[in-house]
Scaffold this motif. Structure first.
Motif: not given
Length: 367
Positions: A157-161, A178-180, A351-356
């Motif tokens: 989980q990452t954040a922006t803004g 990694w796919v958001r 945002h949630h990024y999933r591992a390839p």
């Protein structure tokens, strides 16, 4: 844009400014006739091989060729907030994490690996508040192994803004494939206006928006909850552990009884009518976090969501909270309108990024 004393636009950023918030103007190469320039504001997350990557507040990235740059400068790391309580990203991220506890967690440096049997990405993802204590590729490999051992996909989980968010980490994840999958927003506001937004309890059912509060999510509450098949693990996450645990958050569930006159606390899943509306609130210090505010589709636009949140807000005020937060999908226009009327405003996106799939270890425990 940066303008010199001679009136010319100038590029005043270099590769040394990676990680800073910048504003750039660049030439439009294939745009509509008459459009010569385009502007972008965000975090400069990379500058490689003559291409700049700028990550905007919403997490979207813009690629700009170095040769197309017309002007650029470093700008303040975060714009001044116009309304809502002052709060750092880290303070809100920790409050949100405590409000949605996993059933299992482990530290990797300053990262927290969280698991809850796959019930929601929030409880089954890495919260990276700082340095993992090792190179990024090694940390991501360790993350993938940890989740694979539990039969779960690996998410970060990452954040922006906002100041202190993780635009650079998101860009590095994307570079590694990694796919958001999900983007949402965290909104904040003062708590007192939320308490004033709904009617006082009247005892009149849905029309009067009488709201019942409980420490537990019982069968009736779960009958309205949109996530079906809620099991023991999910109930632990919803309950936040022990509601009255010393120093821990205080968890409350709200129910508006169904129009059939039920008491709102029967087992709706076992034959009784599901409640007209429900909600959940976690009181944690000065913060009250709202979630799972859901209304019977046939009873929408009757103020039930406002009534649920107002009842929970009044209880949170009684427990000493003064500020509120909630999480909402970026494209939920109806929710945005409701929360805007209550005084909420977006603080940051997450945002949630999933591992390839190629990153998942093979063998026992792989997803």
């Amino acid at each position: 844009m940066e303008i010199s004393a001679a009136g010319r636009l100038e590029v005043r950023i270099t590769t040394a400014d990676v990680g800073k918030r910048v504003s750039v103007r660049s030439l439009v190469e294939h745009g509509p006739p008459g459009e010569r320039f385009t502007d972008a504001v965000g975090v400069l997350t990379s500058w490689d091989n003559g291409v700049l990557r700028i990550t905007r507040r919403d997490g979207e990235s813009v690629l700009v060729r170095e040769s197309a740059l017309v002007a650029g400068k470093v700008v303040p790391s975060a714009p001044a907030r116009r309304r809502g309580p002052a709060a750092s990203y880290e303070e809100l991220a920790r409050a949100a994490a405590r409000a949605w506890r996993p059933v299992e967690s482990e530290r990797l440096g300053d990262w927290e690996l969280r698991a809850a049997g796959g019930f929601t990405r929030r409880a089954n993802s890495v919260l990276p508040l700082g340095d993992p204590g090792m190179p990024l590729d090694e940390a991501l490999a360790a993350v993938c192994r940890w989740y694979a051992d539990r039969g779960l996909p690996a998410y970060v989980q990452t954040a922006t803004g906002a100041e202190g968010t993780q635009e650079a980490l998101g860009a590095e994840l994307e570079r590694r494939g990694w796919v958001r999958e999900v983007t949402a927003q965290l909104w904040v506001g003062a708590l007192a206006p939320v308490a004033d937004a709904g009617p006082e309890p009247s005892g009149g059912g849905p029309g009067g928006a009488d709201v019942l509060l409980s420490r537990e999510a019982d069968g009736a509450w779960l009958a309205r909850y949109r996530r079906r098949g809620v099991g023991e693990v999910a109930l632990k996450v919803l309950g936040g552990g022990s509601p009255a645990s010393p120093g821990g958050p205080s968890v409350w569930f709200a129910t508006v009884p169904a129009e059939d006159g039920g008491d709102g606390f029967g087992d709706g899943a076992a034959g009784g009518a599901a409640p007209a509306a429900i909600g959940r609130c976690v009181v944690d210090g000065r913060w009250a976090g709202f979630a799972a505010v859901e209304v019977d589709p046939a009873l929408r636009r009757r103020g039930l969501a406002s009534a649920v949140m107002a009842a929970l807000a009044r209880r949170a005020l009684d427990e000493g909270a003064s500020a509120a937060w909630l999480q909402v999908e970026a494209d939920n226009a109806a929710a945005h309108a409701l929360y805007g009327r209550m005084g909420f405003a977006a603080h940051h996106a997450y945002h949630h990024y999933r591992a390839p799939r190629s990153s998942a270890p093979t063998g026992d425990g792989a997803p």
